[in-house]
Design a protein around this motif. Structure first.
Motif, PDB file in Angstrom:
ATOM      1  N   GLY A  26       0.788  -1.228   0.000  1.00  7.52           N
ATOM      2  CA  GLY A  26       0.000   0.000   0.000  1.00  7.52           C
ATOM      3  C   GLY A  26       0.816   1.272   0.000  1.00  7.52           C
ATOM      4  O   GLY A  26       0.305   2.333   0.340  1.00  7.52           O
ATOM      5  N   ARG A  27       2.065   1.201  -0.366  1.00  8.98           N
ATOM      6  CA  ARG A  27       2.916   2.388  -0.377  1.00  8.98           C
ATOM      7  C   ARG A  27       2.309   3.452  -1.272  1.00  8.98           C
ATOM      8  O   ARG A  27       1.814   3.177  -2.347  1.00  8.98           O
ATOM      9  N   ARG A  28       2.354   4.684  -0.819  1.00 13.69           N
ATOM     10  CA  ARG A  28       1.838   5.791  -1.626  1.00 13.69           C
ATOM     11  C   ARG A  28       2.888   6.197  -2.640  1.00 13.69           C
ATOM     12  O   ARG A  28       4.058   6.375  -2.319  1.00 13.69           O
ATOM     13  N   HIS A  29       2.463   6.338  -3.868  1.00 12.97           N
ATOM     14  CA  HIS A  29       3.358   6.731  -4.950  1.00 12.97           C
ATOM     15  C   HIS A  29       3.256   8.217  -5.201  1.00 12.97           C
ATOM     16  O   HIS A  29       2.334   8.889  -4.751  1.00 12.97           O
ATOM     17  N   ALA A  30       4.192   8.707  -5.954  1.00 18.60           N
ATOM     18  CA  ALA A  30       4.178  10.110  -6.353  1.00 18.60           C
ATOM     19  C   ALA A  30       2.904  10.391  -7.142  1.00 18.60           C
ATOM     20  O   ALA A  30       2.351   9.506  -7.783  1.00 18.60           O
ATOM     21  N   PRO A  31       2.434  11.629  -7.112  1.00 15.65           N
ATOM     22  CA  PRO A  31       1.233  11.972  -7.876  1.00 15.65           C
ATOM     23  C   PRO A  31       1.394  11.571  -9.343  1.00 15.65           C
ATOM     24  O   PRO A  31       2.458  11.699  -9.921  1.00 15.65           O
ATOM     25  N   GLY A  32       0.332  11.058  -9.912  1.00 18.51           N
ATOM     26  CA  GLY A  32       0.360  10.639 -11.299  1.00 18.51           C
ATOM     27  C   GLY A  32       0.832   9.222 -11.513  1.00 18.51           C
ATOM     28  O   GLY A  32       0.839   8.735 -12.636  1.00 18.51           O
ATOM     29  N   MET A  33       1.240   8.532 -10.452  1.00 13.60           N
ATOM     30  CA  MET A  33       1.760   7.178 -10.600  1.00 13.60           C
ATOM     31  C   MET A  33       0.693   6.105 -10.377  1.00 13.60           C
ATOM     32  O   MET A  33       0.962   4.936 -10.523  1.00 13.60           O
ATOM     33  N   GLN A  34      -0.516   6.504 -10.018  1.00 11.48           N
ATOM     34  CA  GLN A  34      -1.572   5.525  -9.821  1.00 11.48           C
ATOM     35  C   GLN A  34      -2.049   5.020 -11.183  1.00 11.48           C
ATOM     36  O   GLN A  34      -2.040   5.749 -12.158  1.00 11.48           O
ATOM     37  N   PRO A  35      -2.495   3.765 -11.239  1.00 20.02           N
ATOM     38  CA  PRO A  35      -2.997   3.254 -12.512  1.00 20.02           C
ATOM     39  C   PRO A  35      -4.263   3.990 -12.929  1.00 20.02           C
ATOM     40  O   PRO A  35      -5.011   4.480 -12.091  1.00 20.02           O
ATOM     41  N   LYS A  36      -4.468   4.058 -14.237  1.00 16.84           N
ATOM     42  CA  LYS A  36      -5.660   4.684 -14.794  1.00 16.84           C
ATOM     43  C   LYS A  36      -6.254   3.720 -15.807  1.00 16.84           C
ATOM     44  O   LYS A  36      -5.531   3.007 -16.488  1.00 16.84           O
ATOM     45  N   LEU A  37      -7.560   3.747 -15.905  1.00 15.56           N
ATOM     46  CA  LEU A  37      -8.243   2.932 -16.895  1.00 15.56           C
ATOM     47  C   LEU A  37      -8.403   3.739 -18.174  1.00 15.56           C
ATOM     48  O   LEU A  37      -8.939   4.852 -18.161  1.00 15.56           O
ATOM     49  N   LEU A  38      -7.910   3.195 -19.280  1.00 14.13           N
ATOM     50  CA  LEU A  38      -8.120   3.783 -20.604  1.00 14.13           C
ATOM     51  C   LEU A  38      -9.182   2.937 -21.284  1.00 14.13           C
ATOM     52  O   LEU A  38      -8.929   1.782 -21.640  1.00 14.13           O
ATOM     53  N   ASP A  39     -10.374   3.498 -21.421  1.00 17.11           N
ATOM     54  CA  ASP A  39     -11.489   2.725 -21.974  1.00 17.11           C
ATOM     55  C   ASP A  39     -12.099   3.372 -23.218  1.00 17.11           C
ATOM     56  O   ASP A  39     -13.170   2.994 -23.660  1.00 17.11           O
ATOM     57  N   ASN A  40     -11.419   4.350 -23.770  1.00 22.27           N
ATOM     58  CA  ASN A  40     -11.844   5.085 -24.957  1.00 22.27           C
ATOM     59  C   ASN A  40     -13.078   5.943 -24.725  1.00 22.27           C
ATOM     60  O   ASN A  40     -13.743   6.341 -25.670  1.00 22.27           O
ATOM     61  N   SER A  41     -13.360   6.242 -23.466  1.00 22.01           N
ATOM     62  CA  SER A  41     -14.402   7.221 -23.195  1.00 22.01           C
ATOM     63  C   SER A  41     -13.768   8.614 -23.305  1.00 22.01           C
ATOM     64  O   SER A  41     -12.554   8.738 -23.489  1.00 22.01           O
ATOM     65  N   ALA A  42     -14.569   9.637 -23.195  1.00 24.05           N
ATOM     66  CA  ALA A  42     -14.079  11.010 -23.344  1.00 24.05           C
ATOM     67  C   ALA A  42     -12.904  11.270 -22.410  1.00 24.05           C
ATOM     68  O   ALA A  42     -13.009  11.086 -21.199  1.00 24.05           O
ATOM     69  N   GLY A  43     -11.772  11.678 -22.982  1.00 23.03           N
ATOM     70  CA  GLY A  43     -10.587  12.006 -22.200  1.00 23.03           C
ATOM     71  C   GLY A  43      -9.764  10.815 -21.747  1.00 23.03           C
ATOM     72  O   GLY A  43      -8.751  10.989 -21.083  1.00 23.03           O
ATOM     73  N   ARG A  44     -10.201   9.610 -22.091  1.00 23.42           N
ATOM     74  CA  ARG A  44      -9.462   8.416 -21.661  1.00 23.42           C
ATOM     75  C   ARG A  44      -9.277   7.447 -22.824  1.00 23.42           C
ATOM     76  O   ARG A  44      -9.435   6.249 -22.679  1.00 23.42           O
ATOM     77  N   ASP A  45      -8.942   8.011 -23.991  1.00 22.58           N
ATOM     78  CA  ASP A  45      -8.783   7.133 -25.148  1.00 22.58           C
ATOM     79  C   ASP A  45      -7.327   6.710 -25.303  1.00 22.58           C
ATOM     80  O   ASP A  45      -6.400   7.420 -24.950  1.00 22.58           O
ATOM     81  N   MET A  46      -7.165   5.535 -25.844  1.00 18.18           N
ATOM     82  CA  MET A  46      -5.850   4.925 -25.999  1.00 18.18           C
ATOM     83  C   MET A  46      -4.976   5.722 -26.957  1.00 18.18           C
ATOM     84  O   MET A  46      -3.776   5.852 -26.737  1.00 18.18           O
ATOM     85  N   LEU A  47      -5.553   6.281 -28.016  1.00 18.66           N
ATOM     86  CA  LEU A  47      -4.767   7.033 -28.984  1.00 18.66           C
ATOM     87  C   LEU A  47      -4.115   8.247 -28.339  1.00 18.66           C
ATOM     88  O   LEU A  47      -2.920   8.495 -28.541  1.00 18.66           O
ATOM     89  N   SER A  48      -4.853   9.001 -27.549  1.00 16.62           N
ATOM     90  CA  SER A  48      -4.277  10.172 -26.871  1.00 16.62           C
ATOM     91  C   SER A  48      -3.169   9.763 -25.917  1.00 16.62           C
ATOM     92  O   SER A  48      -2.120  10.404 -25.851  1.00 16.62           O
ATOM     93  N   ALA A  49      -3.393   8.675 -25.168  1.00  8.92           N
ATOM     94  CA  ALA A  49      -2.379   8.197 -24.222  1.00  8.92           C
ATOM     95  C   ALA A  49      -1.139   7.712 -24.966  1.00  8.92           C
ATOM     96  O   ALA A  49      -0.009   8.002 -24.558  1.00  8.92           O
ATOM     97  N   LEU A  50      -1.331   6.999 -26.066  1.00  8.86           N
ATOM     98  CA  LEU A  50      -0.214   6.516 -26.878  1.00  8.86           C
ATOM     99  C   LEU A  50       0.597   7.686 -27.413  1.00  8.86           C
ATOM    100  O   LEU A  50       1.831   7.712 -27.290  1.00  8.86           O
ATOM    101  N   ASN A  51      -0.058   8.676 -27.973  1.00  8.48           N
ATOM    102  CA  ASN A  51       0.641   9.844 -28.520  1.00  8.48           C
ATOM    103  C   ASN A  51       1.387  10.610 -27.435  1.00  8.48           C
ATOM    104  O   ASN A  51       2.514  11.061 -27.647  1.00  8.48           O
TER     105      ASN A  51
END
Length: 162
Positions: A26-51
């Protein structure tokens, strides 16, 4: 491992930060290091993350079962925008699994050498991964999930990638 190896509170904390380890649960990571779900909904699309990751990465590896001309066009557009040259920066591994990939895709993949991308075609049994690794000095970003390198998987289909 016994079912009660981790306390429920430790398990919940680990899930929230994406880290589970018998020594540092349960160690706390630096901000932005938590996992995120990319499901191609608004703002969470794989293409944007890939680029985004291509822009930051010193090098990358992509391993997917399937590649389409549309997916390859989106990748090539970003590589062109970034002005990448033939210095080796990336590797793409794909397959001939189920005969899905159009033969023209294999030719187009080989032409990515102009962007410093090596391509390998796995011809063994049942190659079906979907993984993207991006390396930079600050660490590695990994996408693992359901997206192949196809136009629909990058920003159309419902996909689940962490």
């Amino acid at each position: 491992m016994p079912a009660d190896y981790f306390a429920a509170d430790d398990l919940e904390a680990s899930i929230r930060v994406g880290f589970l380890d018998g020594q540092d649960v349960g160690r706390r990571h630096a901000p932005g290091m938590q996992p995120k779900l990319l499901d191609n909904s608004a703002g969470r699309d794989m293409l944007s993350a890939l680029n985004h990751e291509l822009k930051l990465a010193d090098r990358f590896e992509i391993s997917v079962a399937f590649v389409t001309l549309g997916g390859l066009q989106r990748l090539r557009a970003e590589l062109t925008r970034l002005g990448l040259t033939d210095e080796v920066r990336g590797t793409i591994v794909t397959s001939d699994y189920l005969g899905f990939n159009d033969p023209k895709v294999f030719t187009d993949l080989l032409n990515l050498r102009e962007y410093g991308i090596r391509t390998y075609i796995y011809r063994g049994k049942g190659y079906h991964p979907k993984g993207y690794l991006f390396h930079r000095a600050a660490g590695v970003t990994a996408f693992l999930g359901s997206s192949n390198l196809t136009q629909n998987a990058l920003n159309g289909n419902v996909e689940w990638n962490l």
